[in-house]
Design a protein around this motif. Structure first.
Motif, PDB file in Angstrom:
ATOM      1  N   SER A   1      -1.502  -1.126  -4.395  1.00  0.00           N
ATOM      2  CA  SER A   1      -2.584  -0.147  -4.508  1.00  0.00           C
ATOM      3  C   SER A   1      -2.345   0.982  -3.520  1.00  0.00           C
ATOM      4  O   SER A   1      -1.387   0.937  -2.736  1.00  0.00           O
ATOM      5  CB  SER A   1      -3.941  -0.801  -4.294  1.00  0.00           C
ATOM      6  N   CYS A   2      -3.210   1.968  -3.555  1.00  0.00           N
ATOM      7  CA  CYS A   2      -3.031   3.138  -2.702  1.00  0.00           C
ATOM      8  C   CYS A   2      -4.025   3.120  -1.549  1.00  0.00           C
ATOM      9  O   CYS A   2      -5.087   2.514  -1.631  1.00  0.00           O
ATOM     10  CB  CYS A   2      -3.228   4.416  -3.511  1.00  0.00           C
ATOM     11  N   SER A   3      -3.647   3.840  -0.500  1.00  0.00           N
ATOM     12  CA  SER A   3      -4.522   3.971   0.669  1.00  0.00           C
ATOM     13  C   SER A   3      -4.879   5.436   0.833  1.00  0.00           C
ATOM     14  O   SER A   3      -4.017   6.311   0.691  1.00  0.00           O
ATOM     15  CB  SER A   3      -3.782   3.548   1.932  1.00  0.00           C
ATOM     16  N   SER A   4      -6.122   5.664   1.153  1.00  0.00           N
ATOM     17  CA  SER A   4      -6.535   7.038   1.389  1.00  0.00           C
ATOM     18  C   SER A   4      -7.490   7.067   2.573  1.00  0.00           C
ATOM     19  O   SER A   4      -8.326   6.165   2.737  1.00  0.00           O
ATOM     20  CB  SER A   4      -7.236   7.575   0.133  1.00  0.00           C
ATOM     21  N   ALA A   5      -7.352   8.111   3.386  1.00  0.00           N
ATOM     22  CA  ALA A   5      -8.269   8.262   4.513  1.00  0.00           C
ATOM     23  C   ALA A   5      -9.656   8.661   4.024  1.00  0.00           C
ATOM     24  O   ALA A   5     -10.642   8.548   4.740  1.00  0.00           O
ATOM     25  CB  ALA A   5      -7.715   9.314   5.481  1.00  0.00           C
TER      26      ALA A   5
ATOM     27  N   LYS B   1      -9.804  -4.698  -2.985  1.00  0.00           N
ATOM     28  CA  LYS B   1      -9.812  -3.476  -3.792  1.00  0.00           C
ATOM     29  C   LYS B   1      -9.101  -2.367  -3.039  1.00  0.00           C
ATOM     30  O   LYS B   1      -9.183  -2.281  -1.816  1.00  0.00           O
ATOM     31  CB  LYS B   1     -11.244  -3.057  -4.086  1.00  0.00           C
ATOM     32  N   GLY B   2      -8.421  -1.514  -3.781  1.00  0.00           N
ATOM     33  CA  GLY B   2      -7.744  -0.383  -3.155  1.00  0.00           C
ATOM     34  C   GLY B   2      -7.973   0.847  -4.013  1.00  0.00           C
ATOM     35  O   GLY B   2      -8.694   0.793  -5.025  1.00  0.00           O
ATOM     36  N   VAL B   3      -7.342   1.935  -3.628  1.00  0.00           N
ATOM     37  CA  VAL B   3      -7.456   3.154  -4.430  1.00  0.00           C
ATOM     38  C   VAL B   3      -6.494   3.045  -5.605  1.00  0.00           C
ATOM     39  O   VAL B   3      -5.360   2.588  -5.463  1.00  0.00           O
ATOM     40  CB  VAL B   3      -7.122   4.382  -3.550  1.00  0.00           C
ATOM     41  N   LYS B   4      -6.975   3.454  -6.760  1.00  0.00           N
ATOM     42  CA  LYS B   4      -6.183   3.332  -7.996  1.00  0.00           C
ATOM     43  C   LYS B   4      -4.983   4.272  -7.952  1.00  0.00           C
ATOM     44  O   LYS B   4      -5.096   5.423  -7.525  1.00  0.00           O
ATOM     45  CB  LYS B   4      -7.087   3.687  -9.167  1.00  0.00           C
ATOM     46  N   ASN B   5      -3.871   3.760  -8.415  1.00  0.00           N
ATOM     47  CA  ASN B   5      -2.643   4.560  -8.480  1.00  0.00           C
ATOM     48  C   ASN B   5      -2.522   5.130  -9.892  1.00  0.00           C
ATOM     49  O   ASN B   5      -2.396   4.366 -10.859  1.00  0.00           O
ATOM     50  CB  ASN B   5      -1.453   3.636  -8.165  1.00  0.00           C
ATOM     51  N   PRO B   6      -2.549   6.464 -10.049  1.00  0.00           N
ATOM     52  CA  PRO B   6      -2.539   7.039 -11.396  1.00  0.00           C
ATOM     53  C   PRO B   6      -1.225   6.794 -12.161  1.00  0.00           C
ATOM     54  O   PRO B   6      -1.164   7.005 -13.368  1.00  0.00           O
ATOM     55  CB  PRO B   6      -2.732   8.541 -11.133  1.00  0.00           C
ATOM     56  N   HIS B   7      -0.205   6.339 -11.472  1.00  0.00           N
ATOM     57  CA  HIS B   7       1.093   6.137 -12.134  1.00  0.00           C
ATOM     58  C   HIS B   7       1.248   4.737 -12.723  1.00  0.00           C
ATOM     59  O   HIS B   7       2.282   4.443 -13.322  1.00  0.00           O
ATOM     60  CB  HIS B   7       2.232   6.371 -11.132  1.00  0.00           C
ATOM     61  N   LEU B   8       0.274   3.881 -12.485  1.00  0.00           N
ATOM     62  CA  LEU B   8       0.481   2.483 -12.878  1.00  0.00           C
ATOM     63  C   LEU B   8      -0.530   2.002 -13.922  1.00  0.00           C
ATOM     64  O   LEU B   8      -1.715   2.365 -13.845  1.00  0.00           O
ATOM     65  CB  LEU B   8       0.361   1.576 -11.650  1.00  0.00           C
ATOM     66  N   PRO B   9      -0.056   1.150 -14.851  1.00  0.00           N
ATOM     67  CA  PRO B   9      -1.013   0.522 -15.784  1.00  0.00           C
ATOM     68  C   PRO B   9      -1.755  -0.626 -15.087  1.00  0.00           C
ATOM     69  O   PRO B   9      -1.355  -1.049 -14.003  1.00  0.00           O
ATOM     70  CB  PRO B   9      -0.095  -0.028 -16.884  1.00  0.00           C
TER      71      PRO B   9
ATOM     72  N   PHE C   1       0.839  -1.209   0.000  1.00  0.00           N
ATOM     73  CA  PHE C   1       0.000   0.000   0.000  1.00  0.00           C
ATOM     74  C   PHE C   1       0.866   1.248   0.000  1.00  0.00           C
ATOM     75  O   PHE C   1       1.790   1.350   0.820  1.00  0.00           O
ATOM     76  CB  PHE C   1      -0.887   0.023   1.259  1.00  0.00           C
ATOM     77  N   TYR C   2       0.548   2.172  -0.891  1.00  0.00           N
ATOM     78  CA  TYR C   2       1.203   3.477  -0.872  1.00  0.00           C
ATOM     79  C   TYR C   2       0.188   4.509  -0.394  1.00  0.00           C
ATOM     80  O   TYR C   2      -0.967   4.477  -0.831  1.00  0.00           O
ATOM     81  CB  TYR C   2       1.643   3.904  -2.276  1.00  0.00           C
ATOM     82  N   PRO C   3       0.636   5.466   0.450  1.00  0.00           N
ATOM     83  CA  PRO C   3      -0.294   6.552   0.782  1.00  0.00           C
ATOM     84  C   PRO C   3      -0.666   7.292  -0.507  1.00  0.00           C
ATOM     85  O   PRO C   3       0.220   7.564  -1.329  1.00  0.00           O
ATOM     86  CB  PRO C   3       0.524   7.455   1.705  1.00  0.00           C
ATOM     87  N   PHE C   4      -1.935   7.592  -0.693  1.00  0.00           N
ATOM     88  CA  PHE C   4      -2.351   8.250  -1.939  1.00  0.00           C
ATOM     89  C   PHE C   4      -1.760   9.655  -2.043  1.00  0.00           C
ATOM     90  O   PHE C   4      -1.454  10.136  -3.123  1.00  0.00           O
ATOM     91  CB  PHE C   4      -3.884   8.290  -2.020  1.00  0.00           C
ATOM     92  N   THR C   5      -1.614  10.327  -0.881  1.00  0.00           N
ATOM     93  CA  THR C   5      -0.984  11.653  -0.838  1.00  0.00           C
ATOM     94  C   THR C   5      -0.077  11.679   0.400  1.00  0.00           C
ATOM     95  O   THR C   5      -0.160  10.780   1.238  1.00  0.00           O
ATOM     96  CB  THR C   5      -2.035  12.780  -0.661  1.00  0.00           C
ATOM     97  N   PRO C   6       0.738  12.750   0.547  1.00  0.00           N
ATOM     98  CA  PRO C   6       1.551  12.835   1.774  1.00  0.00           C
ATOM     99  C   PRO C   6       0.755  13.256   3.004  1.00  0.00           C
ATOM    100  O   PRO C   6       1.320  13.410   4.089  1.00  0.00           O
ATOM    101  CB  PRO C   6       2.620  13.882   1.436  1.00  0.00           C
ATOM    102  N   ASN C   7      -0.535  13.431   2.854  1.00  0.00           N
ATOM    103  CA  ASN C   7      -1.362  13.738   4.021  1.00  0.00           C
ATOM    104  C   ASN C   7      -1.126  12.644   5.088  1.00  0.00           C
ATOM    105  O   ASN C   7      -1.320  11.461   4.815  1.00  0.00           O
ATOM    106  CB  ASN C   7      -2.834  13.747   3.576  1.00  0.00           C
ATOM    107  N   PRO C   8      -0.694  13.050   6.303  1.00  0.00           N
ATOM    108  CA  PRO C   8      -0.404  12.038   7.329  1.00  0.00           C
ATOM    109  C   PRO C   8      -1.553  11.051   7.553  1.00  0.00           C
ATOM    110  O   PRO C   8      -1.323   9.897   7.916  1.00  0.00           O
ATOM    111  CB  PRO C   8      -0.134  12.871   8.588  1.00  0.00           C
ATOM    112  N   LEU C   9      -2.767  11.476   7.286  1.00  0.00           N
ATOM    113  CA  LEU C   9      -3.889  10.546   7.485  1.00  0.00           C
ATOM    114  C   LEU C   9      -3.869   9.430   6.432  1.00  0.00           C
ATOM    115  O   LEU C   9      -4.258   8.287   6.715  1.00  0.00           O
ATOM    116  CB  LEU C   9      -5.223  11.300   7.457  1.00  0.00           C
ATOM    117  N   ASP C  10      -3.417   9.778   5.247  1.00  0.00           N
ATOM    118  CA  ASP C  10      -3.267   8.735   4.216  1.00  0.00           C
ATOM    119  C   ASP C  10      -2.117   7.788   4.591  1.00  0.00           C
ATOM    120  O   ASP C  10      -2.195   6.568   4.390  1.00  0.00           O
ATOM    121  CB  ASP C  10      -2.975   9.363   2.846  1.00  0.00           C
ATOM    122  N   VAL C  11      -1.055   8.371   5.123  1.00  0.00           N
ATOM    123  CA  VAL C  11       0.104   7.555   5.526  1.00  0.00           C
ATOM    124  C   VAL C  11      -0.307   6.591   6.648  1.00  0.00           C
ATOM    125  O   VAL C  11       0.026   5.403   6.634  1.00  0.00           O
ATOM    126  CB  VAL C  11       1.287   8.461   5.971  1.00  0.00           C
ATOM    127  N   LEU C  12      -1.067   7.122   7.583  1.00  0.00           N
ATOM    128  CA  LEU C  12      -1.537   6.294   8.700  1.00  0.00           C
ATOM    129  C   LEU C  12      -2.410   5.146   8.191  1.00  0.00           C
ATOM    130  O   LEU C  12      -2.309   4.004   8.638  1.00  0.00           O
ATOM    131  CB  LEU C  12      -2.333   7.179   9.667  1.00  0.00           C
TER     132      LEU C  12
END
Ligand code: BG6
Length: 490
Positions: A328-332, A346-354, A255-266
């Motif tokens: 996939s990405c994680s978002s709060a 299912k996770g949040v889609k990563n815009p950088h990946l095919p 899982f990657y945080p979707f943004t650097p928002n600490p809540l996404d990281v958490l």
């Protein structure tokens, strides 16, 4: 040839599971397993495939009455039961050093609670291991890969019943005694963490068979029983086969945080730990603090026998194996974001990946990140026991299968394995690609979701000759193995 990219003796190979490849679901004394009642549903969209894994008692009863073999694809698999010698010879032709397969518990103990094992089932795997030995292929055997005997659903509470631990231990004792001269590497439960996501295939649990509101309790109780069973299986395997190596098997979710928002990281950290919990328990031999906290918050109390904690502590695994397909990405705040499918979640889609045709995001770098994370955390040898691209393959007018997309996927993943070994110091025992011979998809029951180097001529409805054809990737992988990975960097 001297080689710096991969260590000498690196175990290159491929992987399958009995319930997806063997077929012969009722031959030679085999009992039914949970896989034999799951159906291919032509009208269910790929996006909704998760529903395929949630089955009701009524659907099981219908499956038991249904004599039309068309839609129960795992009953026929890829007819490996009949093609076994030919298949192993093809793996040898590719130069396989290791072949990961599973033993169908219901071939050995048709109902799990039988007094004596089924000799015909034992003989089938003995013959298979003899073929491997003849071709100098090291077997890597999963004791339980999504195929608990169906009797555990119908007459017990699946893995939530304590007796199942004893049944499993008896089965492990039988197979490790019988195959002690053939099998050194073992895995206990395939994707042990999947109890939470698809409790039917992993734990023989059907929600409508439990009192309302108690299913979560049953799922975690079943998880506990598998932890204890895995520890006991490790003990017995070591006793019956001196020098054997027993691993746990995790669905590696990255899982990657979707943004650097600490809540996404958490959120990303939490999702990662929900996944690691299962390997933590099997490597460190105890429940991690955060899993205990999670259970307490949910109001779940695990029923333990007096020696359970001690057993888990005394018999941890020797190595960590895992499947890796995508990240996939994680978002709060995921509500407004696009979703991406993944291996059973299912996770949040990563815009950088095919993405693959099934919507799984393709991320070779994520494999390197996973290897580093796992090695830092466990400091045990790692084994990648599943990785690959599920794709539609076509036979071209020249009669061949030009699966360059698969070659590309595998090549990029293999390259980062080398980076992790050479630059990050990761100890990696080997690599087995998923579904090296085309087989039935675990999640969708499709045959058309193909992973193999070897094409099997059969469609989703069971029509075809079941003949084997070598894809372009067959020759590509052969060269990778022959050069111990050097050809990847040409
Ligand atoms: C893993 C399983 O989750 O992923 C395999 O261990 C499965 O059994 C593989 O086949 C690929 O998933 P699918 O759904 O594409 O078959």
């Amino acid at each position: 040839m001297s080689n710096k990219r991969f260590p000498e003796g690196f175990l290159w190979g491929g992987a399958t599971a009995a319930n997806q490849i063997e077929g012969a679901y009722n031959l030679d004394g085999k009992g039914l397993s949970v896989a034999d009642v799951t159906r291919f549903k032509p009208h269910v969209s790929v996006e909704d495939y998760k529903k395929n894994n949630h089955i009701t008692t009524q659907e099981i009863m219908e499956a038991l009455e249904d004599s039309d073999p068309t839609l129960y694809a795992k009953r026929r698999g890829a007819q490996h039961y009949e093609h076994m010698k030919e298949d192993i010879a093809l793996l040898k032709e590719m130069g396989f050093k290791v072949y990961r397969l599973s033993i169908a518990w219901s071939r050995i103990f048709p109902n799990a609670d039988d007094e004596f094992p089924n000799e015909a089932g034992l003989q089938f795997y003995e013959d298979l291991f003899k073929e491997c030995k003849k071709h100098q292929i090291e077997p890597l055997v999963t004791m339980s890969h999504y195929e608990p005997p169906l009797n555990l659903v119908l007459n017990y509470d699946g893995w939530a019943s304590r007796e199942v631990v004893d049944m499993f231990v008896k089965y492990v004792d039988v197979i490790t005694k019988r195959y002690k001269n053939y099998v050194k590497y073992w895995l206990t439960f395939n994707e042990v963490d999947s109890m939470i996501r698809h409790p039917f295939t992993t734990g023989a649990l059907v929600e409508d068979r439990f009192e309302e509101g108690t299913f979560d309790q049953a799922i975690y109780q079943a998880m506990h029983h598998q932890f204890v069973a895995s520890a006991l299986a490790t003990k017995i395997t070591h006793e019956n086969i001196p020098g054997s190596m027993v691993g746990c098997m995790l669905t590696k979710m990255t899982f990657y945080p979707f943004t650097p928002n600490p809540l996404d990281v958490l959120k990303a950290q939490k999702q990662a730990r929900d996944n690691y919990a299962f390997a933590d328990a099997q490597v460190f031999g105890e429940y991690p603090a955060y899993l205990k906290a999670h259970l307490a918050l949910k109001g779940i109390e695990i029923k333990k026998e007096a020696t359970d904690d001690e057993v888990m502590k005394m018999y941890p695994v020797d190595f960590v194996s895992f499947s890796y397909y995508s990240s996939s990405c994680s978002s709060a705040n995921p509500q407004l974001l696009a979703e991406a499918s993944n291996n059973t979640f299912k996770g949040v889609k990563n815009p950088h990946l095919p993405t693959s045709a099934w919507g799984w995001q393709i991320d070779p770098v994520g494999l390197r990140i996973s290897l580093v994370d796992l090695y830092d955390r466990y400091r045990l040898p790692l084994f990648i026991v599943e990785n690959g691209l599920g794709a539609h393959d076509e036979i071209s007018s020249d009669g061949k299968i030009h699966d360059d997309y698969r070659i590309e996927y595998l090549k990029e993943h293999c390259k980062v394995m080398s980076d992790a070994i050479v630059e990050d110091g990761v100890e990696l025992l080997g690599y087995t690609t998923w579904g090296c011979i085309d087989l039935v998809s675990a999640s969708t029951n499709q045959m058309s979701k193909r992973y193999g180097f070897i094409y099997v001529d059969v469609d989703d409805y069971g029509k075809g000759t079941f003949n084997r054809l070598k894809k372009d990737s067959f020759y590509w992988y052969k060269e990778v193995i022959e050069t111990n990975g050097e050809s990847l960097f040409k």
